[in-house]
Design a protein around this motif. Structure first.
Motif, mmCIF file in Angstrom:
data_model
loop_
_atom_site.group_PDB
_atom_site.id
_atom_site.type_symbol
_atom_site.label_atom_id
_atom_site.label_comp_id
_atom_site.label_asym_id
_atom_site.label_seq_id
_atom_site.Cartn_x
_atom_site.Cartn_y
_atom_site.Cartn_z
ATOM 1 N N MET A 39 25.954 -16.012 -20.702
ATOM 2 C CA MET A 39 25.984 -15.794 -19.253
ATOM 3 C C MET A 39 24.559 -15.892 -18.749
ATOM 4 N N ASN A 40 24.411 -15.989 -17.455
ATOM 5 C CA ASN A 40 23.087 -16.050 -16.850
ATOM 6 C C ASN A 40 22.756 -14.749 -16.134
ATOM 7 N N ILE A 41 21.549 -14.285 -16.366
ATOM 8 C CA ILE A 41 20.986 -13.174 -15.599
ATOM 9 C C ILE A 41 19.680 -13.695 -15.048
ATOM 10 N N GLY A 42 19.593 -13.768 -13.734
ATOM 11 C CA GLY A 42 18.431 -14.407 -13.120
ATOM 12 C C GLY A 42 18.458 -15.870 -13.493
ATOM 13 N N ASN A 43 17.370 -16.380 -14.012
ATOM 14 C CA ASN A 43 17.322 -17.779 -14.427
ATOM 15 C C ASN A 43 17.390 -17.924 -15.942
ATOM 16 N N LYS A 44 17.821 -16.870 -16.632
ATOM 17 C CA LYS A 44 17.846 -16.881 -18.098
ATOM 18 C C LYS A 44 19.280 -16.793 -18.605
ATOM 19 N N SER A 45 19.577 -17.608 -19.601
ATOM 20 C CA SER A 45 20.880 -17.577 -20.247
ATOM 21 C C SER A 45 20.847 -16.532 -21.365
ATOM 22 N N VAL A 46 21.770 -15.597 -21.325
ATOM 23 C CA VAL A 46 21.811 -14.520 -22.314
ATOM 24 C C VAL A 46 23.209 -14.447 -22.926
ATOM 25 N N PRO A 47 23.305 -13.942 -24.155
ATOM 26 C CA PRO A 47 24.627 -13.763 -24.769
ATOM 27 C C PRO A 47 25.476 -12.784 -23.955
ATOM 28 N N THR A 48 26.761 -12.949 -24.042
ATOM 29 C CA THR A 48 27.686 -12.107 -23.274
ATOM 30 C C THR A 48 27.476 -10.606 -23.503
ATOM 31 N N PRO A 49 27.290 -10.122 -24.748
ATOM 32 C CA PRO A 49 27.073 -8.679 -24.917
ATOM 33 C C PRO A 49 25.833 -8.167 -24.180
ATOM 34 N N ILE A 50 24.803 -8.996 -24.115
ATOM 35 C CA ILE A 50 23.583 -8.581 -23.402
ATOM 36 C C ILE A 50 23.847 -8.513 -21.902
ATOM 37 N N ALA A 51 24.566 -9.498 -21.383
ATOM 38 C CA ALA A 51 24.896 -9.489 -19.952
ATOM 39 C C ALA A 51 25.769 -8.282 -19.610
ATOM 40 N N ILE A 52 26.738 -8.001 -20.479
ATOM 41 C CA ILE A 52 27.593 -6.832 -20.244
ATOM 42 C C ILE A 52 26.757 -5.557 -20.275
ATOM 43 N N SER A 53 25.889 -5.449 -21.272
ATOM 44 C CA SER A 53 25.032 -4.271 -21.374
ATOM 45 C C SER A 53 24.137 -4.131 -20.138
ATOM 46 N N PHE A 54 23.564 -5.245 -19.696
ATOM 47 C CA PHE A 54 22.707 -5.209 -18.506
ATOM 48 C C PHE A 54 23.459 -4.624 -17.317
ATOM 49 N N TRP A 55 24.652 -5.141 -17.058
ATOM 50 C CA TRP A 55 25.410 -4.665 -15.888
ATOM 51 C C TRP A 55 25.898 -3.239 -16.078
ATOM 52 N N LEU A 56 26.182 -2.846 -17.304
ATOM 53 C CA LEU A 56 26.558 -1.450 -17.545
ATOM 54 C C LEU A 56 25.384 -0.516 -17.289
ATOM 55 N N TRP A 57 24.162 -0.954 -17.638
ATOM 56 C CA TRP A 57 22.986 -0.122 -17.338
ATOM 57 C C TRP A 57 22.784 -0.005 -15.828
ATOM 58 N N VAL A 58 23.093 -1.050 -15.088
ATOM 59 C CA VAL A 58 23.013 -0.977 -13.619
ATOM 60 C C VAL A 58 24.034 0.038 -13.108
ATOM 61 N N VAL A 59 25.245 0.011 -13.671
ATOM 62 C CA VAL A 59 26.270 0.987 -13.288
ATOM 63 C C VAL A 59 25.809 2.400 -13.617
ATOM 64 N N VAL A 60 25.212 2.591 -14.797
ATOM 65 C CA VAL A 60 24.688 3.907 -15.175
ATOM 66 C C VAL A 60 23.647 4.365 -14.157
ATOM 67 N N ALA A 61 22.774 3.464 -13.751
ATOM 68 C CA ALA A 61 21.734 3.817 -12.774
ATOM 69 C C ALA A 61 22.358 4.284 -11.458
ATOM 70 N N VAL A 62 23.359 3.574 -10.983
ATOM 71 C CA VAL A 62 24.030 3.959 -9.732
ATOM 72 C C VAL A 62 24.709 5.318 -9.898
ATOM 73 N N LEU A 63 25.388 5.508 -11.022
ATOM 74 C CA LEU A 63 26.059 6.789 -11.268
ATOM 75 C C LEU A 63 25.067 7.942 -11.389
ATOM 76 N N LEU A 64 23.896 7.676 -11.962
ATOM 77 C CA LEU A 64 22.883 8.733 -12.066
ATOM 78 C C LEU A 64 22.348 9.127 -10.694
ATOM 79 N N VAL A 65 22.198 8.158 -9.802
ATOM 80 C CA VAL A 65 21.766 8.481 -8.433
ATOM 81 C C VAL A 65 22.828 9.328 -7.744
ATOM 82 N N ILE A 66 24.083 8.918 -7.866
ATOM 83 C CA ILE A 66 25.173 9.678 -7.249
ATOM 84 C C ILE A 66 25.218 11.089 -7.823
ATOM 85 N N SER A 67 25.121 11.192 -9.145
ATOM 86 C CA SER A 67 25.142 12.496 -9.800
ATOM 87 C C SER A 67 23.969 13.370 -9.360
ATOM 88 N N GLY A 68 22.781 12.772 -9.282
ATOM 89 C CA GLY A 68 21.600 13.529 -8.854
ATOM 90 C C GLY A 68 21.721 14.049 -7.443
#
Length: 140
Positions: A3-32
């Motif tokens: 998959m692509n993140i920005g202008n870089k092609s990354v393996p699917t597990p890395i792309a999934i992990s990246f977006w999950l970390w973004v979700v974690v960040a949003v949830l941490l803001v909501i929780s805080g």
């Protein structure tokens, strides 16, 4: 599969992990924000008779949540770019987050349970066999 993140092609597990970390960040803001504005936190601050007004504590807690979330996203971006040190830092963040959420999980805090599950999946995705090669190739 990649998959692509920005202008870089990354393996699917890395792309999934990246977006999950973004979700974690949003949830941490909501929780805080929810924690900082909860009546229990305000009552605890009032019992301590701190010289700092409750509003200042609420604002600083919210700002701290945003800074923590920004760091999660920043390190996730570096991880997606193939930086192994960022993967290590995110793993440390994940372990600390899970350990810090144990009490919240036992009292049934749904948001904490979701954060822990998403964090664990994000960490596991970074270490799947398809993701390992992403960190062993030279970074440009």
């Amino acid at each position: 599969m990649t998959m692509n993140i920005g202008n870089k092609s990354v393996p699917t597990p890395i792309a999934i992990s990246f977006w999950l970390w973004v979700v974690v960040a949003v949830l941490l803001v909501i929780s805080g924000i929810l924690t900082a504005t909860s009546p229990a936190e305000e009552a605890a601050a009032a019992r301590l008779n701190l010289p700092v007004p409750t509003e200042v504590m609420t604002i600083s807690s919210g700002i701290g949540s945003f800074i923590g979330a920004a760091l999660h996203v920043l390190f996730a971006w570096f991880m997606a770019q193939g930086r192994n040190w960022a993967r290590v830092i995110l793993t440390i963040f994940g372990v600390l987050s899970v350990l810090g959420s144990i009490a919240s999980i036992f009292v049934g805090n749904i948001l904490a349970i979701i954060v822990v599950i998403v964090t664990i999946v994000a960490v596991v995705e970074m270490y799947l066999p398809a993701a390992r090669a992403h960190f062993s190739r030279p970074v440009r």
